[in-house]
Design a protein around this motif. Structure first.
Motif, PDB file in Angstrom:
ATOM      1  N   THR A   1       8.186  -4.988  -3.435  1.00  0.00           N
ATOM      2  CA  THR A   1       8.058  -3.532  -3.470  1.00  0.00           C
ATOM      3  C   THR A   1       9.373  -2.827  -3.792  1.00  0.00           C
ATOM      4  OG1 THR A   1       8.225  -3.591  -1.049  1.00  0.00           O
ATOM      5  CG2 THR A   1       6.029  -3.350  -2.006  1.00  0.00           C
ATOM      6  N   LEU A   2      10.509  -3.450  -3.511  1.00  0.00           N
ATOM      7  CA  LEU A   2      11.774  -2.847  -3.911  1.00  0.00           C
ATOM      8  C   LEU A   2      11.853  -2.730  -5.430  1.00  0.00           C
ATOM      9  CD1 LEU A   2      14.524  -1.734  -3.153  1.00  0.00           C
ATOM     10  CD2 LEU A   2      15.412  -4.066  -3.151  1.00  0.00           C
ATOM     11  N   TYR A   3      11.321  -3.722  -6.114  1.00  0.00           N
ATOM     12  CA  TYR A   3      11.285  -3.679  -7.576  1.00  0.00           C
ATOM     13  C   TYR A   3      10.349  -2.567  -8.050  1.00  0.00           C
ATOM     14  CZ  TYR A   3      13.595  -8.235  -7.483  1.00  0.00           C
ATOM     15  OH  TYR A   3      14.487  -9.257  -7.265  1.00  0.00           O
ATOM     16  N   GLY A   4       9.176  -2.503  -7.445  1.00  0.00           N
ATOM     17  CA  GLY A   4       8.234  -1.457  -7.814  1.00  0.00           C
ATOM     18  C   GLY A   4       8.808  -0.074  -7.571  1.00  0.00           C
ATOM     19  N   TYR A   5       9.511   0.091  -6.462  1.00  0.00           N
ATOM     20  CA  TYR A   5      10.100   1.389  -6.126  1.00  0.00           C
ATOM     21  C   TYR A   5      11.152   1.801  -7.155  1.00  0.00           C
ATOM     22  CZ  TYR A   5      12.595   4.988  -3.506  1.00  0.00           C
ATOM     23  OH  TYR A   5      13.182   6.167  -3.125  1.00  0.00           O
ATOM     24  N   LEU A   6      12.082   0.906  -7.447  1.00  0.00           N
ATOM     25  CA  LEU A   6      13.193   1.268  -8.318  1.00  0.00           C
ATOM     26  C   LEU A   6      12.795   1.355  -9.784  1.00  0.00           C
ATOM     27  CD1 LEU A   6      16.046  -0.874  -6.706  1.00  0.00           C
ATOM     28  CD2 LEU A   6      15.746   1.601  -6.573  1.00  0.00           C
TER      29      LEU A   6
ATOM     30  N   LEU B   1       0.826  -1.205   0.000  1.00  0.00           N
ATOM     31  CA  LEU B   1       0.000   0.000   0.000  1.00  0.00           C
ATOM     32  C   LEU B   1       0.864   1.260   0.000  1.00  0.00           C
ATOM     33  CD1 LEU B   1      -2.747  -1.136   2.538  1.00  0.00           C
ATOM     34  CD2 LEU B   1      -2.959  -0.959   0.055  1.00  0.00           C
ATOM     35  N   ALA B   2       1.992   1.212   0.693  1.00  0.00           N
ATOM     36  CA  ALA B   2       2.876   2.377   0.722  1.00  0.00           C
ATOM     37  C   ALA B   2       3.515   2.624  -0.637  1.00  0.00           C
ATOM     38  CB  ALA B   2       3.944   2.198   1.801  1.00  0.00           C
ATOM     39  N   ILE B   3       3.912   1.546  -1.338  1.00  0.00           N
ATOM     40  CA  ILE B   3       4.547   1.750  -2.646  1.00  0.00           C
ATOM     41  C   ILE B   3       3.522   2.255  -3.658  1.00  0.00           C
ATOM     42  CG2 ILE B   3       4.212  -0.543  -3.668  1.00  0.00           C
ATOM     43  CD1 ILE B   3       7.363   1.641  -3.823  1.00  0.00           C
TER      44      ILE B   3
ATOM     45  N   THR C   1      -7.767   9.074 -13.748  1.00  0.00           N
ATOM     46  CA  THR C   1      -7.141   8.117 -14.656  1.00  0.00           C
ATOM     47  C   THR C   1      -5.660   7.958 -14.352  1.00  0.00           C
ATOM     48  OG1 THR C   1      -8.713   8.686 -16.411  1.00  0.00           O
ATOM     49  CG2 THR C   1      -6.674   7.582 -17.079  1.00  0.00           C
ATOM     50  N   VAL C   2      -4.966   9.069 -14.131  1.00  0.00           N
ATOM     51  CA  VAL C   2      -3.541   9.030 -13.804  1.00  0.00           C
ATOM     52  C   VAL C   2      -3.310   8.285 -12.498  1.00  0.00           C
ATOM     53  CG1 VAL C   2      -1.599  10.472 -13.078  1.00  0.00           C
ATOM     54  CG2 VAL C   2      -2.910  11.087 -15.105  1.00  0.00           C
ATOM     55  N   THR C   3      -4.161   8.515 -11.524  1.00  0.00           N
ATOM     56  CA  THR C   3      -4.026   7.844 -10.228  1.00  0.00           C
ATOM     57  C   THR C   3      -4.169   6.337 -10.364  1.00  0.00           C
ATOM     58  OG1 THR C   3      -4.918   9.797  -9.098  1.00  0.00           O
ATOM     59  CG2 THR C   3      -4.955   7.705  -7.889  1.00  0.00           C
ATOM     60  N   LEU C   4      -5.199   5.895 -11.079  1.00  0.00           N
ATOM     61  CA  LEU C   4      -5.425   4.460 -11.267  1.00  0.00           C
ATOM     62  C   LEU C   4      -4.315   3.827 -12.097  1.00  0.00           C
ATOM     63  CD1 LEU C   4      -9.289   4.435 -11.906  1.00  0.00           C
ATOM     64  CD2 LEU C   4      -8.070   3.895  -9.790  1.00  0.00           C
ATOM     65  N   ALA C   5      -3.842   4.553 -13.113  1.00  0.00           N
ATOM     66  CA  ALA C   5      -2.767   4.020 -13.953  1.00  0.00           C
ATOM     67  C   ALA C   5      -1.490   3.842 -13.135  1.00  0.00           C
ATOM     68  CB  ALA C   5      -2.518   4.960 -15.136  1.00  0.00           C
TER      69      ALA C   5
ATOM     70  N   VAL D   1       2.612   0.217 -10.902  1.00  0.00           N
ATOM     71  CA  VAL D   1       3.497  -0.215  -9.820  1.00  0.00           C
ATOM     72  C   VAL D   1       3.104  -1.596  -9.319  1.00  0.00           C
ATOM     73  CG1 VAL D   1       2.259   0.710  -7.805  1.00  0.00           C
ATOM     74  CG2 VAL D   1       4.762   0.678  -7.831  1.00  0.00           C
ATOM     75  N   THR D   2       1.824  -1.942  -9.417  1.00  0.00           N
ATOM     76  CA  THR D   2       1.394  -3.283  -9.036  1.00  0.00           C
ATOM     77  C   THR D   2       2.021  -4.321  -9.947  1.00  0.00           C
ATOM     78  OG1 THR D   2      -0.713  -2.502  -8.126  1.00  0.00           O
ATOM     79  CG2 THR D   2      -0.616  -4.809  -8.806  1.00  0.00           C
ATOM     80  N   VAL D   3       1.997  -4.068 -11.241  1.00  0.00           N
ATOM     81  CA  VAL D   3       2.615  -4.991 -12.197  1.00  0.00           C
ATOM     82  C   VAL D   3       4.108  -5.135 -11.927  1.00  0.00           C
ATOM     83  CG1 VAL D   3       3.192  -5.330 -14.637  1.00  0.00           C
ATOM     84  CG2 VAL D   3       0.896  -4.587 -13.992  1.00  0.00           C
ATOM     85  N   LEU D   4       4.752  -4.036 -11.584  1.00  0.00           N
ATOM     86  CA  LEU D   4       6.200  -4.069 -11.356  1.00  0.00           C
ATOM     87  C   LEU D   4       6.586  -4.843 -10.104  1.00  0.00           C
ATOM     88  CD1 LEU D   4       7.136  -0.397 -12.315  1.00  0.00           C
ATOM     89  CD2 LEU D   4       7.414  -2.480 -13.679  1.00  0.00           C
ATOM     90  N   CYS D   5       5.624  -5.128  -9.235  1.00  0.00           N
ATOM     91  CA  CYS D   5       5.893  -5.914  -8.024  1.00  0.00           C
ATOM     92  C   CYS D   5       5.629  -7.400  -8.218  1.00  0.00           C
ATOM     93  CB  CYS D   5       5.040  -5.397  -6.863  1.00  0.00           C
ATOM     94  SG  CYS D   5       5.439  -3.727  -6.301  1.00  0.00           S
TER      95      CYS D   5
END
Length: 382
Positions: free
Chosen positions: A292-297, A43-45, A325-329, A334-338
């Protein structure tokens, strides 16, 4: 923020220290990851990605700016508190130092180089130098985590660690001469949140998750949002970035220590409210907390490229529908990146093993399980 392939010894310790649902504890030697902390990190990422996505929208919307400032008041402090909590076992042993190097220092060098090359193209600055002394964009967190981890044994010996850390942060705000090397302003000004994490115990997380605290968190967040909206035209939100001294923000020097204490108090209240709302049971996104480290970087490349690719050019993007739209995107990206497939692809850069670079430890007694555990960087964000 840990790699799923951990040893039994580390899994037992991680589960025993966690503050998630008591039902999560299993009998036996091997324990599962704590769903509460994985949920909190995911949730934080998502909030981090949303904040970066809102940045180009702030000029045209007071509401977006208010949300942006509110999120920046607690999302990185929450990450840092959790990082400090999982740093309590850092003792500067050779094994821990090795994991610190492979899980934090090496990814920093890799992504600092990658971001420099990428922004040469997107920002049109072909001569931007590659340097490890001036962290670019979000890589500052890895530098800060490296320094904080190394100093953990010291903070665990200090009699009053939090007051000392607050004094260090206050002194940093009146020291514009610190400069940009290793982004030390952020390292020092965010230090108290890391020290708070070092001081926390599982019972503290259970305390904020009581139903009374959860109910109280709702009006607190509503009041914080109203205050943020009121403050947009009246004060700068740069105090929550912790990257400049008071003088650099155009304020008298004495503002620095005062704002350090004020911002720390506000941020910790919001962190407590955020942690109170985090669910403790396993949900569809719980497993993503390990990545989440992956999502962050990785999400930073999308955030940087989005402006170069003209994603914010259409006029409708700067209206209510576009902002949603920008918020949901941002949350979706970032979800996909995790996810595990992305983690498998980029593991060589984010969590390198580097067996070739270290001597094999032959001092482990026969028949014992040598602790390998989650890489030190992964505990911070994944």
């Amino acid at each position: 923020m840990s790699h799923p392939q951990t040893t039994a010894v580390t899994q037992v310790r991680h589960a025993s220290e966690s503050a998630g649902s008591p039902r999560g504890a299993q009998q036996g030697r091997v324990k599962q990851r704590d769903a509460y902390f994985d949920n909190a990190k995911y949730l934080a990422i998502v909030l981090v990605a949303m904040g970066h996505a809102w940045e180009p929208l702030r000029d045209g919307s007071r509401t977006v700016t208010a949300l942006y400032n509110l999120v920046y008041a607690f999302h990185m402090p929450a990450f840092i508190v959790i990082s400090g909590y999982f740093s309590r076992g850092f003792d500067a042993s050779p094994a821990k130092i090795r994991r610190l190097v492979t899980g934090v220092a090496v990814p920093y060098v890799v992504f600092e180089t990658a971001y420099t090359l990428f922004t040469r193209w997107t920002d049109g600055v072909p001569d931007r130098p590659i340097t490890i002394l001036d962290p670019l964009y979000l890589t500052w967190f890895l530098v800060a985590l490296f320094i904080w981890r190394l100093t953990t044994p010291l903070w665990q010996k200090v009699r009053r660690p939090l007051p000392v850390a607050l004094v260090v942060a206050m002194l940093a705000t009146v020291s514009p001469s610190i400069g940009n090397d290793l982004d030390l302003q952020r390292v020092l000004q965010f230090l108290p949140y890391f020290v708070v994490g070092l001081c926390l115990r599982p019972e503290h997380f259970r305390l904020v998750r009581r139903w009374k605290v959860r109910v109280l968190a709702v009006p607190v967040f509503v009041c914080a949002l109203v205050a943020s909206y009121w403050a947009v035209p009246r004060m700068t939100g740069a105090w929550f970035f912790h990257r400049d001294s008071a003088q650099e923000l155009g304020a008298p020097a004495w503002y620095g220590p005062v704002m350090t204490l004020a911002v720390f108090g506000c941020s910790m209240v919001l962190v407590a409210c955020f942690l109170a709302w985090v669910p403790g049971r396993r949900l569809w996104f719980t497993a993503l907390g390990a990545g989440t480290l992956y999502g962050y970087l990785l999400h930073g490349f999308v955030a940087q490229g989005s402006k170069f690719w003209g994603w914010y050019s259409p006029a409708w993007i700067h209206g209510p529908l576009g902002e949603i739209t920008v918020t949901l995107a941002a949350a979706a990206i970032v979800t996909v990146l995790c996810t595990p497939p992305v983690r498998r692809i980029f593991r060589f850069a984010v969590e390198p093993t580097m067996e070739w670079a270290f001597r094999r430890d032959t001092r482990t007694a026969p028949g014992t399980v040598r602790e390998q555990g989650p890489r030190i960087g992964s505990q911070a964000l994944s």
